[in-house]
Design an enzyme around this catalytic site. Structure first.
Site, short mmCIF file in Angstrom:
data_model
loop_
_atom_site.label_atom_id
_atom_site.label_comp_id
_atom_site.label_asym_id
_atom_site.label_seq_id
_atom_site.Cartn_x
_atom_site.Cartn_y
_atom_site.Cartn_z
N ARG A 175 0.82 -1.24 0.00
CA ARG A 175 0.00 0.00 0.00
C ARG A 175 0.84 1.27 0.00
O ARG A 175 0.39 2.34 0.39
CB ARG A 175 -0.97 0.03 1.18
CG ARG A 175 -1.97 -1.09 1.14
CD ARG A 175 -3.24 -0.73 1.87
NE ARG A 175 -4.16 -1.85 1.84
CZ ARG A 175 -4.19 -2.81 2.76
NH1 ARG A 175 -3.38 -2.76 3.79
NH2 ARG A 175 -5.04 -3.79 2.64
N HIS A 203 -0.62 18.25 -26.13
CA HIS A 203 -0.73 16.79 -26.02
C HIS A 203 -2.03 16.24 -26.61
O HIS A 203 -2.09 15.05 -26.93
CB HIS A 203 -0.59 16.34 -24.57
CG HIS A 203 0.82 16.42 -24.05
ND1 HIS A 203 1.52 17.60 -23.97
CD2 HIS A 203 1.68 15.46 -23.61
CE1 HIS A 203 2.73 17.37 -23.49
NE2 HIS A 203 2.86 16.07 -23.26
N LYS A 239 6.89 23.33 -13.28
CA LYS A 239 5.97 22.19 -13.21
C LYS A 239 5.52 21.94 -11.76
O LYS A 239 4.34 21.70 -11.50
CB LYS A 239 6.61 20.93 -13.80
CG LYS A 239 5.67 19.74 -13.71
CD LYS A 239 5.97 18.56 -14.56
CE LYS A 239 4.90 17.50 -14.28
NZ LYS A 239 5.09 16.26 -14.99
N ASN A 281 -0.83 19.72 -20.20
CA ASN A 281 -1.19 18.91 -21.35
C ASN A 281 -1.22 19.70 -22.65
O ASN A 281 -1.60 19.17 -23.70
CB ASN A 281 -2.56 18.31 -21.09
CG ASN A 281 -2.50 16.82 -21.09
OD1 ASN A 281 -2.78 16.21 -22.11
ND2 ASN A 281 -2.10 16.22 -19.99
N GLU A 302 9.49 19.59 -23.76
CA GLU A 302 8.74 19.78 -22.50
C GLU A 302 9.14 21.09 -21.84
O GLU A 302 8.31 21.81 -21.28
CB GLU A 302 8.99 18.61 -21.54
CG GLU A 302 8.33 17.31 -21.95
CD GLU A 302 6.79 17.35 -21.97
OE1 GLU A 302 6.19 17.92 -21.05
OE2 GLU A 302 6.21 16.82 -22.93
N HIS A 321 -0.63 13.42 -28.73
CA HIS A 321 -0.88 12.00 -28.48
C HIS A 321 -1.55 11.34 -29.68
O HIS A 321 -1.28 10.18 -29.99
CB HIS A 321 -1.76 11.81 -27.23
CG HIS A 321 -1.00 11.95 -25.95
ND1 HIS A 321 -1.59 12.31 -24.76
CD2 HIS A 321 0.31 11.77 -25.66
CE1 HIS A 321 -0.67 12.35 -23.81
NE2 HIS A 321 0.49 12.04 -24.33
N HIS A 377 7.84 11.20 -29.08
CA HIS A 377 6.94 11.98 -28.21
C HIS A 377 7.22 13.48 -28.39
O HIS A 377 6.30 14.28 -28.54
CB HIS A 377 7.15 11.56 -26.75
CG HIS A 377 6.27 12.29 -25.79
ND1 HIS A 377 4.91 12.09 -25.72
CD2 HIS A 377 6.54 13.24 -24.86
CE1 HIS A 377 4.39 12.88 -24.80
NE2 HIS A 377 5.37 13.59 -24.27
N GLU A 408 -5.14 16.89 -10.85
CA GLU A 408 -5.63 17.36 -12.16
C GLU A 408 -7.14 17.60 -12.20
O GLU A 408 -7.87 17.04 -13.00
CB GLU A 408 -5.22 16.38 -13.27
CG GLU A 408 -5.27 17.06 -14.63
CD GLU A 408 -4.54 16.30 -15.73
OE1 GLU A 408 -3.39 15.89 -15.54
OE2 GLU A 408 -5.15 16.16 -16.79
N LYS A 455 2.66 11.40 -11.44
CA LYS A 455 1.82 10.57 -12.33
C LYS A 455 2.61 9.34 -12.73
O LYS A 455 3.76 9.45 -13.14
CB LYS A 455 1.47 11.36 -13.60
CG LYS A 455 0.26 12.24 -13.48
CD LYS A 455 -0.11 12.76 -14.85
CE LYS A 455 -1.21 13.78 -14.77
NZ LYS A 455 -1.50 14.38 -16.09
N ARG A 459 -3.81 21.73 -13.53
CA ARG A 459 -2.78 20.81 -14.02
C ARG A 459 -2.99 20.45 -15.49
O ARG A 459 -2.06 20.02 -16.17
CB ARG A 459 -2.72 19.55 -13.14
CG ARG A 459 -1.55 18.66 -13.50
CD ARG A 459 -1.22 17.62 -12.47
NE ARG A 459 -0.10 16.80 -12.93
CZ ARG A 459 0.57 15.96 -12.18
NH1 ARG A 459 0.26 15.81 -10.92
NH2 ARG A 459 1.57 15.25 -12.69
#
Ligand code: GLY
Length: 348
Positions: free
Chosen positions: A109, A236, A215, A233, A173, A240, A252, A225, A131, A229
Protein backbone atom coordinates in the site's frame (compact mmCIF):
# COMPACT_ATOMS: atom_id res chain seq x y z
CA UNK A 1 12.74 17.77 -2.73
CA UNK A 2 14.38 18.23 -6.12
CA UNK A 3 18.18 18.35 -6.51
CA UNK A 4 19.63 19.43 -9.83
CA UNK A 5 23.41 19.38 -10.29
CA UNK A 6 26.26 17.35 -11.72
CA UNK A 7 27.75 14.45 -9.77
CA UNK A 8 24.99 14.13 -7.16
CA UNK A 9 23.71 10.61 -7.78
CA UNK A 10 26.88 8.67 -7.10
CA UNK A 11 28.08 11.03 -4.35
CA UNK A 12 26.94 11.13 -0.71
CA UNK A 13 23.74 13.18 -1.31
CA UNK A 14 21.49 10.36 -2.48
CA UNK A 15 22.83 7.95 0.13
CA UNK A 16 22.23 10.56 2.86
CA UNK A 17 18.67 11.09 1.71
CA UNK A 18 17.84 7.36 1.77
CA UNK A 19 19.61 6.91 5.11
CA UNK A 20 17.00 9.20 6.71
CA UNK A 21 14.27 6.80 5.56
CA UNK A 22 16.00 3.97 7.48
CA UNK A 23 14.93 1.19 5.07
CA UNK A 24 15.46 -2.56 5.57
CA UNK A 25 15.76 -3.09 1.81
CA UNK A 26 16.49 -0.83 -1.14
CA UNK A 27 15.46 -1.83 -4.67
CA UNK A 28 16.97 -0.05 -7.65
CA UNK A 29 14.37 -0.50 -10.40
CA UNK A 30 15.88 0.01 -13.83
CA UNK A 31 15.86 -1.40 -17.37
CA UNK A 32 18.17 -3.53 -19.50
CA UNK A 33 19.84 -0.47 -21.09
CA UNK A 34 20.39 1.84 -18.11
CA UNK A 35 20.88 -0.97 -15.55
CA UNK A 36 24.19 -2.33 -16.89
CA UNK A 37 25.54 1.23 -17.36
CA UNK A 38 24.74 2.69 -13.96
CA UNK A 39 23.07 0.05 -11.72
CA UNK A 40 26.22 -1.45 -10.08
CA UNK A 41 27.79 2.02 -9.66
CA UNK A 42 24.67 3.27 -7.89
CA UNK A 43 24.53 0.14 -5.74
CA UNK A 44 28.18 0.63 -4.68
CA UNK A 45 27.54 4.25 -3.77
CA UNK A 46 24.80 3.11 -1.38
CA UNK A 47 27.03 0.78 0.65
CA UNK A 48 26.92 3.32 3.52
CA UNK A 49 23.28 2.32 4.14
CA UNK A 50 24.16 -1.00 5.75
CA UNK A 51 21.06 -2.75 4.33
CA UNK A 52 20.68 -5.01 1.29
CA UNK A 53 20.53 -3.08 -1.99
CA UNK A 54 19.06 -5.08 -4.90
CA UNK A 55 18.98 -4.25 -8.60
CA UNK A 56 15.75 -5.17 -10.39
CA UNK A 57 15.96 -4.96 -14.16
CA UNK A 58 13.27 -5.36 -16.81
CA UNK A 59 13.65 -5.27 -20.61
CA UNK A 60 13.90 -1.72 -21.99
CA UNK A 61 11.16 -0.18 -24.11
CA UNK A 62 7.59 1.02 -24.04
CA UNK A 63 6.28 -2.48 -24.88
CA UNK A 64 7.45 -3.60 -21.43
CA UNK A 65 5.59 -0.86 -19.60
CA UNK A 66 2.92 -3.36 -18.63
CA UNK A 67 1.02 -4.88 -15.76
CA UNK A 68 3.06 -8.05 -16.32
CA UNK A 69 6.33 -6.18 -15.71
CA UNK A 70 4.94 -4.66 -12.53
CA UNK A 71 3.84 -8.10 -11.35
CA UNK A 72 7.28 -9.53 -12.10
CA UNK A 73 8.94 -6.78 -10.04
CA UNK A 74 6.47 -7.25 -7.17
CA UNK A 75 7.20 -10.98 -7.07
CA UNK A 76 10.95 -10.30 -6.95
CA UNK A 77 10.43 -8.00 -3.98
CA UNK A 78 8.10 -10.42 -2.21
CA UNK A 79 10.63 -13.24 -2.65
CA UNK A 80 13.15 -11.10 -0.75
CA UNK A 81 10.58 -10.61 2.05
CA UNK A 82 10.60 -6.85 1.54
CA UNK A 83 8.05 -5.10 3.75
CA UNK A 84 6.76 -1.57 4.15
CA UNK A 85 10.18 -0.37 5.32
CA UNK A 86 11.47 -0.72 1.77
CA UNK A 87 12.70 2.07 -0.46
CA UNK A 88 12.44 2.01 -4.25
CA UNK A 89 14.86 3.99 -6.41
CA UNK A 90 13.68 4.48 -10.00
CA UNK A 91 16.78 4.74 -12.23
CA UNK A 92 16.09 5.42 -15.90
CA UNK A 93 13.94 7.25 -18.42
CA UNK A 94 10.19 7.82 -18.46
CA UNK A 95 9.22 4.14 -18.83
CA UNK A 96 11.24 3.07 -15.79
CA UNK A 97 10.00 6.00 -13.70
CA UNK A 98 6.38 5.27 -14.60
CA UNK A 99 6.61 1.54 -13.81
CA UNK A 100 8.62 2.05 -10.61
CA UNK A 101 6.28 4.84 -9.46
CA UNK A 102 3.23 2.64 -9.92
CA UNK A 103 5.03 -0.25 -8.19
CA UNK A 104 6.00 1.95 -5.20
CA UNK A 105 2.46 3.30 -4.88
CA UNK A 106 0.85 -0.11 -4.41
CA UNK A 107 3.58 -2.28 -2.87
CA UNK A 108 2.43 -2.89 0.73
CA UNK A 109 0.00 0.00 0.00
CA UNK A 110 2.87 2.38 -0.65
CA UNK A 111 6.61 2.55 0.03
CA UNK A 112 8.99 5.54 -0.30
CA UNK A 113 10.09 6.35 -3.83
CA UNK A 114 13.19 8.21 -5.03
CA UNK A 115 13.39 9.31 -8.67
CA UNK A 116 16.70 9.29 -10.53
CA UNK A 117 15.86 10.30 -14.11
CA UNK A 118 18.57 9.63 -16.71
CA UNK A 119 17.02 11.47 -19.69
CA UNK A 120 16.23 15.17 -20.11
CA UNK A 121 12.60 14.31 -20.87
CA UNK A 122 12.25 12.32 -17.65
CA UNK A 123 13.90 15.13 -15.65
CA UNK A 124 11.32 17.58 -17.00
CA UNK A 125 8.28 15.34 -16.83
CA UNK A 126 7.99 11.85 -15.31
CA UNK A 127 10.26 12.57 -12.32
CA UNK A 128 8.00 15.35 -11.03
CA UNK A 129 4.33 15.39 -10.19
CA UNK A 130 3.73 11.77 -9.27
CA UNK A 131 1.82 10.57 -12.33
CA UNK A 132 2.64 6.97 -13.11
CA UNK A 133 1.04 4.30 -15.28
CA UNK A 134 1.42 1.20 -17.39
CA UNK A 135 0.08 0.54 -20.88
CA UNK A 136 -2.59 -2.01 -21.82
CA UNK A 137 -3.67 -3.40 -25.22
CA UNK A 138 -6.52 -0.85 -25.00
CA UNK A 139 -4.26 2.20 -24.82
CA UNK A 140 -1.27 3.92 -23.23
CA UNK A 141 -1.04 4.93 -19.56
CA UNK A 142 -4.54 3.73 -18.76
CA UNK A 143 -3.75 2.02 -15.44
CA UNK A 144 -1.84 3.92 -12.80
CA UNK A 145 -1.94 6.22 -9.79
CA UNK A 146 -0.76 9.64 -8.67
CA UNK A 147 1.95 9.09 -6.07
CA UNK A 148 4.53 11.72 -5.21
CA UNK A 149 8.19 10.73 -4.79
CA UNK A 150 10.10 11.59 -1.59
CA UNK A 151 12.87 13.17 -3.66
CA UNK A 152 14.11 13.62 -7.22
CA UNK A 153 17.80 13.71 -8.13
CA UNK A 154 18.49 15.17 -11.59
CA UNK A 155 22.16 14.53 -12.29
CA UNK A 156 23.18 16.46 -15.41
CA UNK A 157 26.13 14.10 -15.99
CA UNK A 158 23.64 11.57 -17.38
CA UNK A 159 22.90 13.95 -20.27
CA UNK A 160 26.43 13.90 -21.67
CA UNK A 161 25.91 10.53 -23.33
CA UNK A 162 22.30 11.12 -24.38
CA UNK A 163 21.67 11.06 -28.18
CA UNK A 164 20.70 14.47 -29.63
CA UNK A 165 17.19 13.31 -30.58
CA UNK A 166 16.60 12.25 -26.97
CA UNK A 167 17.79 15.63 -25.74
CA UNK A 168 15.37 17.36 -28.11
CA UNK A 169 12.46 15.38 -26.61
CA UNK A 170 13.36 16.95 -23.26
CA UNK A 171 13.69 20.45 -24.69
CA UNK A 172 10.13 20.19 -26.05
CA UNK A 173 8.74 19.78 -22.50
CA UNK A 174 10.93 22.64 -21.32
CA UNK A 175 9.66 24.90 -24.12
CA UNK A 176 6.10 23.86 -23.29
CA UNK A 177 6.57 24.94 -19.65
CA UNK A 178 7.90 28.32 -20.83
CA UNK A 179 4.99 28.85 -23.26
CA UNK A 180 2.27 28.14 -20.71
CA UNK A 181 3.88 29.68 -17.62
CA UNK A 182 6.83 32.03 -18.03
CA UNK A 183 7.63 34.63 -20.70
CA UNK A 184 11.09 35.37 -19.19
CA UNK A 185 12.02 31.70 -19.40
CA UNK A 186 10.80 31.67 -23.02
CA UNK A 187 13.16 34.60 -23.73
CA UNK A 188 16.01 32.73 -21.99
CA UNK A 189 15.42 29.72 -24.23
CA UNK A 190 15.35 31.99 -27.32
CA UNK A 191 18.74 33.46 -26.39
CA UNK A 192 20.40 30.24 -25.26
CA UNK A 193 19.17 27.50 -27.61
CA UNK A 194 22.62 26.87 -29.08
CA UNK A 195 24.38 26.78 -25.70
CA UNK A 196 21.77 24.37 -24.34
CA UNK A 197 22.09 22.07 -27.34
CA UNK A 198 25.86 22.12 -26.80
CA UNK A 199 25.29 21.08 -23.16
CA UNK A 200 26.61 24.26 -21.56
CA UNK A 201 26.26 22.85 -18.03
CA UNK A 202 25.58 26.08 -16.13
CA UNK A 203 22.87 27.13 -18.59
CA UNK A 204 21.46 23.62 -18.64
CA UNK A 205 21.34 23.52 -14.82
CA UNK A 206 19.41 26.80 -14.79
CA UNK A 207 17.01 25.60 -17.50
CA UNK A 208 16.27 22.23 -15.88
CA UNK A 209 15.83 23.89 -12.48
CA UNK A 210 13.46 26.51 -13.89
CA UNK A 211 11.46 24.01 -15.90
CA UNK A 212 11.09 21.67 -12.89
CA UNK A 213 10.10 24.55 -10.60
CA UNK A 214 7.42 25.67 -13.06
CA UNK A 215 5.97 22.19 -13.21
CA UNK A 216 6.14 21.83 -9.40
CA UNK A 217 4.20 25.06 -8.98
CA UNK A 218 1.33 23.64 -11.00
CA UNK A 219 1.46 20.21 -9.35
CA UNK A 220 1.42 21.71 -5.84
CA UNK A 221 -1.71 23.68 -6.71
CA UNK A 222 -3.57 20.84 -8.42
CA UNK A 223 -1.92 17.46 -7.82
CA UNK A 224 -4.93 15.41 -8.95
CA UNK A 225 -5.63 17.36 -12.16
CA UNK A 226 -8.98 18.84 -11.31
CA UNK A 227 -8.25 22.02 -13.27
CA UNK A 228 -4.95 23.90 -13.49
CA UNK A 229 -2.78 20.81 -14.02
CA UNK A 230 -4.48 20.32 -17.40
CA UNK A 231 -2.30 23.13 -18.76
CA UNK A 232 0.66 20.74 -18.63
CA UNK A 233 -1.19 18.91 -21.35
CA UNK A 234 -0.82 21.78 -23.81
CA UNK A 235 0.09 20.30 -27.21
CA UNK A 236 -0.73 16.79 -26.02
CA UNK A 237 -4.34 16.55 -27.29
CA UNK A 238 -3.03 16.59 -30.85
CA UNK A 239 0.42 15.26 -29.91
CA UNK A 240 -0.88 12.00 -28.48
CA UNK A 241 -3.11 11.53 -31.55
CA UNK A 242 -0.05 11.88 -33.80
CA UNK A 243 1.88 9.35 -31.72
CA UNK A 244 -1.01 6.90 -31.85
CA UNK A 245 -1.67 7.29 -35.60
CA UNK A 246 2.03 6.94 -36.42
CA UNK A 247 2.13 3.78 -34.28
CA UNK A 248 4.76 5.54 -32.18
CA UNK A 249 7.20 6.02 -35.08
CA UNK A 250 6.99 9.78 -34.44
CA UNK A 251 8.85 10.53 -31.19
CA UNK A 252 6.94 11.98 -28.21
CA UNK A 253 8.86 15.25 -28.50
CA UNK A 254 8.22 15.78 -32.20
CA UNK A 255 4.57 14.80 -31.79
CA UNK A 256 4.05 17.22 -28.89
CA UNK A 257 5.95 20.05 -30.63
CA UNK A 258 3.69 19.58 -33.67
CA UNK A 259 0.68 19.42 -31.35
CA UNK A 260 1.74 22.68 -29.72
CA UNK A 261 1.86 24.39 -33.13
CA UNK A 262 -1.56 23.01 -34.15
CA UNK A 263 -3.15 23.96 -30.82
CA UNK A 264 -1.56 27.44 -30.83
CA UNK A 265 -2.77 27.94 -34.43
CA UNK A 266 -6.24 26.99 -33.23
CA UNK A 267 -5.98 29.65 -30.49
CA UNK A 268 -5.08 32.16 -33.22
CA UNK A 269 -8.10 31.16 -35.34
CA UNK A 270 -10.37 31.46 -32.31
CA UNK A 271 -9.05 34.97 -31.64
CA UNK A 272 -7.26 34.25 -28.35
CA UNK A 273 -3.67 34.54 -29.60
CA UNK A 274 -1.82 37.00 -31.85
CA UNK A 275 -0.43 35.35 -35.01
CA UNK A 276 3.00 36.86 -34.22
CA UNK A 277 3.23 34.73 -31.05
CA UNK A 278 2.63 31.57 -33.06
CA UNK A 279 5.54 32.58 -35.29
CA UNK A 280 7.76 33.10 -32.21
CA UNK A 281 6.91 29.59 -30.98
CA UNK A 282 7.68 28.07 -34.39
CA UNK A 283 11.00 29.96 -34.47
CA UNK A 284 11.96 28.70 -31.00
CA UNK A 285 11.36 25.07 -31.95
CA UNK A 286 13.33 25.65 -35.11
CA UNK A 287 16.31 27.10 -33.20
CA UNK A 288 16.40 23.84 -31.20
CA UNK A 289 16.26 21.85 -34.47
CA UNK A 290 12.85 20.47 -33.53
CA UNK A 291 10.62 19.64 -36.48
CA UNK A 292 6.93 20.58 -36.06
CA UNK A 293 5.21 19.15 -39.13
CA UNK A 294 4.54 15.66 -37.82
CA UNK A 295 0.82 15.98 -38.73
CA UNK A 296 1.73 15.56 -42.38
CA UNK A 297 0.24 12.42 -43.83
CA UNK A 298 -2.61 12.04 -41.35
CA UNK A 299 -6.16 13.10 -42.11
CA UNK A 300 -7.99 15.43 -39.75
CA UNK A 301 -10.64 12.75 -39.35
CA UNK A 302 -8.11 10.13 -38.21
CA UNK A 303 -6.47 12.48 -35.75
CA UNK A 304 -9.82 13.69 -34.45
CA UNK A 305 -10.87 10.11 -33.69
CA UNK A 306 -7.73 9.63 -31.59
CA UNK A 307 -8.22 12.98 -29.87
CA UNK A 308 -11.64 11.79 -28.67
CA UNK A 309 -9.80 9.14 -26.59
CA UNK A 310 -7.69 11.80 -24.85
CA UNK A 311 -8.09 11.84 -21.04
CA UNK A 312 -9.30 15.47 -21.11
CA UNK A 313 -12.15 14.56 -23.50
CA UNK A 314 -15.66 15.06 -22.16
CA UNK A 315 -18.52 12.90 -23.49
CA UNK A 316 -16.15 11.69 -26.21
CA UNK A 317 -15.42 15.24 -27.40
CA UNK A 318 -11.81 16.39 -27.28
CA UNK A 319 -10.80 19.43 -25.27
CA UNK A 320 -7.77 21.61 -25.73
CA UNK A 321 -5.67 24.03 -23.65
CA UNK A 322 -5.71 27.60 -25.03
CA UNK A 323 -2.82 30.04 -24.68
CA UNK A 324 -3.50 33.79 -24.73
CA UNK A 325 0.11 34.91 -24.90
CA UNK A 326 3.48 33.55 -23.87
CA UNK A 327 3.18 32.63 -20.18
CA UNK A 328 -0.62 32.87 -20.03
CA UNK A 329 -3.39 30.34 -20.51
CA UNK A 330 -7.15 30.92 -20.70
CA UNK A 331 -8.88 29.73 -17.51
CA UNK A 332 -12.37 28.85 -18.83
CA UNK A 333 -13.76 29.20 -15.29
CA UNK A 334 -11.09 26.95 -13.82
CA UNK A 335 -11.41 24.12 -16.38
CA UNK A 336 -8.26 25.34 -18.18
CA UNK A 337 -9.37 23.69 -21.42
CA UNK A 338 -12.24 24.01 -23.86
CA UNK A 339 -14.00 21.87 -26.43
CA UNK A 340 -12.05 21.50 -29.67
CA UNK A 341 -14.38 22.74 -32.42
CA UNK A 342 -14.06 20.10 -35.13
CA UNK A 343 -15.15 22.52 -37.86
CA UNK A 344 -12.22 24.78 -37.10
CA UNK A 345 -9.57 22.19 -36.39
CA UNK A 346 -7.46 23.08 -39.41
CA UNK A 347 -4.82 20.54 -38.50
CA UNK A 348 -3.09 20.45 -41.86
N1 GLY B 1 2.81 15.26 -17.95
C1 GLY B 1 1.73 16.02 -17.51
C2 GLY B 1 1.55 16.03 -16.04
O1 GLY B 1 2.41 15.61 -15.30
O2 GLY B 1 0.52 16.48 -15.58
Amino acid sequence: MISIESGIVFGPELCGCIHKLNPSHVFIVTDSVVGPLYGPKLKNSLSCLGCPVHILEFPAGDVHKTRATKEYLEDQMLQKSAGRDTCIIALGGGVVLDVAGYLASTYCRGVPLIMVPTSLLAMNDASIGGKNAVNTPYGKNLIGTTYLPQATFCDLDFLETLPLEELKNGFVEMIKHAIILDADFFAFLQTNAKALLNLDMSKLAYAVQKSCELKMLVVRTDTYEEGLRRILNFGHTVGHAIELKSEYRVSHGRAVASGIIVEAAYAVRKGYLQPMVLEQIKALFSSFGIETMACDGFSEKDLYECMCMDKKALKHRPRVVIIKEIGQVESFDGAFCTEYDVLEMGIL
